[in-house]
Design an enzyme around this catalytic site. Sequence first.
Site, PDB file in Angstrom:
ATOM      1  N   ASP A 330       0.854  -1.187   0.000  1.00  0.00           N
ATOM      2  CA  ASP A 330       0.000   0.000   0.000  1.00  0.00           C
ATOM      3  C   ASP A 330       0.895   1.244   0.000  1.00  0.00           C
ATOM      4  O   ASP A 330       1.865   1.320   0.771  1.00  0.00           O
ATOM      5  CB  ASP A 330      -0.888  -0.003   1.246  1.00  0.00           C
ATOM      6  CG  ASP A 330      -1.963   1.064   1.171  1.00  0.00           C
ATOM      7  OD1 ASP A 330      -3.094   0.719   0.813  1.00  0.00           O
ATOM      8  OD2 ASP A 330      -1.671   2.231   1.473  1.00  0.00           O
ATOM      9  N   GLU A 373      -4.746   2.461  -4.193  1.00  0.00           N
ATOM     10  CA  GLU A 373      -3.281   2.486  -4.082  1.00  0.00           C
ATOM     11  C   GLU A 373      -2.771   1.168  -3.525  1.00  0.00           C
ATOM     12  O   GLU A 373      -1.668   1.081  -3.013  1.00  0.00           O
ATOM     13  CB  GLU A 373      -2.828   3.645  -3.189  1.00  0.00           C
ATOM     14  CG  GLU A 373      -3.202   3.523  -1.733  1.00  0.00           C
ATOM     15  CD  GLU A 373      -4.576   4.080  -1.398  1.00  0.00           C
ATOM     16  OE1 GLU A 373      -4.781   4.434  -0.234  1.00  0.00           O
ATOM     17  OE2 GLU A 373      -5.446   4.178  -2.294  1.00  0.00           O
TER      18      GLU A 373
END
Length: 469
Positions: A330, A373
Site C-alpha cells: 500500500d 493504491e
Amino acid sequence: MDRTQMTARILIADGTATTRITLKVRLTAACYDVCTVSNSDDLIRQAHLYRPDLIILGGGFAQTDPVAIAMSLMGEAELTSTPIIMLANAPTRLEALRAGVAAVLDPLIDEQMLLARIRGLLRDSGDMPDMQNSMAEPAAQFGAAPSITRVALVADNPARAMRWRGALQRRLASAFTICTPAEALVAAANGHAADLYLIAADIAERGDGLRLLSELRSRNGSKNAAFVVATEPHRTELSAIALDLGAGEVLPVDFDSATAIELAALALQSQLSRKEQGDRRRVETQRKLLWAMTDPLTGLYNRRYALPRLTEIAGEMKSCSQGFALLALDLDRFKSINDSYGHAAGDAVLVDLARRIERCIEDHGLAARIGGEEFLVILPSTTEAQAMQLAEDLRTAIQARPVRLPALSGGGNIAATSSIGVAMEEPCNGGFTAERIAEASLERADRALRQAKSRGRNCVVLAQPEHAG
C-alpha cells in the site's frame, strides 16, 4: 468454440417445395435447427428474426435473381458475417462467387459433401481462440499498410505447381512459393508460415496431401492459415474428407480453362479474406481478454484476475508440496497526494510505481493492482528469505527516487513510500481447500500490512505463521 458442437441454426430459402423439404429432412437428421422460407419477399425479414448461423439459398423464386437476393442479404448489417451457400448450376457460379457468396454448390450435390461444406463454413465462421493461445500469439498490426499475402503451392510435381503459379499470379496480388511438404513444415516451424496453402490431395503417395493438411493445421505456426485442396476428378471421395480436416475449399487439380482459372482465383481470394477476418477476430478477442485481465491505468493485472489466480496458485503449490508468498503493498499517505496535487499527479505516481514493482519481481511472480493504491504480489515456489528480500527490494525501489509529476499538475517531483505485509504459506496445508488457503493468505498479508502502517509506515512486516482455519 466450434459451432458444430452446438445446434447451429440454418435457414433454407428455396421456391421449390420439394427442395425445401428434402434439405430440411437431411439437415434435421444431422441435428441442425432448420427454418425454411418459400419466397424472396419474406427472406430478409425471416433472417433477422431467426438469426441463422448459415443460409442455404436455392432457386425457384419467381422473377427474382438468386444472386441479387444473396447480395441483398449480404448488404444487411446483421447478416454480413453469415455465410451463404448457393445452390446453382455452373452458369451462375462465377457471378455468385464474384458477389461474395461463401460457396456455390450443384443443386444435385450428394449429402456427404453438402454436410461437409456446412461443417466447414460453420467451423470457420465460429472459430474463436482459447485464452492461452490468443494471449500467446502476437497481435496482427491492422491499420498499417496492407502486406502482401503469401501463398504456398504444394503440388504432386514441379510442373503442375508452376502452372498453378502462372495461372494465379496474374489474378491475385500475392507472393507465390513452390515448396515440398517438408519445406512447408520447416518454414511453418521457423515462423514463416504461408497465409494460404494450395495442396494437391495426392503428392508422392495417395492421400498424403491430406496428411500434410492435418500436420499444418496442428502446428502453432500454421494452424491459422487458409487451406485449399486440389483433387483429381476421379478422387472426389477425398473432397469431403479434406473439408472436414480443415480445408476451406476443394478445387480440381487442373485449371484447364479461363473459367476454371477464375474460379480458382476467386476461391483463393475468398479464403484469404476469411483468414483475414479470422485474424481480426483473434486480435479483438486478445484485446478483450487483456482488458478483462488488466488494470487500465497501470497495465498490471486487476483484482478480477489476480484473486482467482491466487486460488489457482494455492492449488498448484499444494499439489506439488511447495510454499508460496503473498505481498500486500500500500502506498503511504496516497490520499494527500491526490488532495494536494490532483488526481493526474496521483495517477502518475501509481503508473511510475507499478513499473518499479514490475522491474523488481520480473518473472518471479505476478503483480496486480487490487484497489486505489493497493497492490498484490504473488510469489510461487518462494522461501521466506526470498520473499522478505524481494519485499525489501520493493520498498527500497519505491522510496529510492521521487516521481516526476506531469505538467498538468504543476510539474516537479514528489517522494513516495510504501508499507508491505508478507504472508508465507508453507507446503503443509492439511486438508484445506485451495480457496481457503488463498483466503487465509490474503487475510494474513492484509493484517501484516496494517501492522506495517501502525509501526510508522515505509517498512516490511512478516505475518505470524498460522494454519488456514
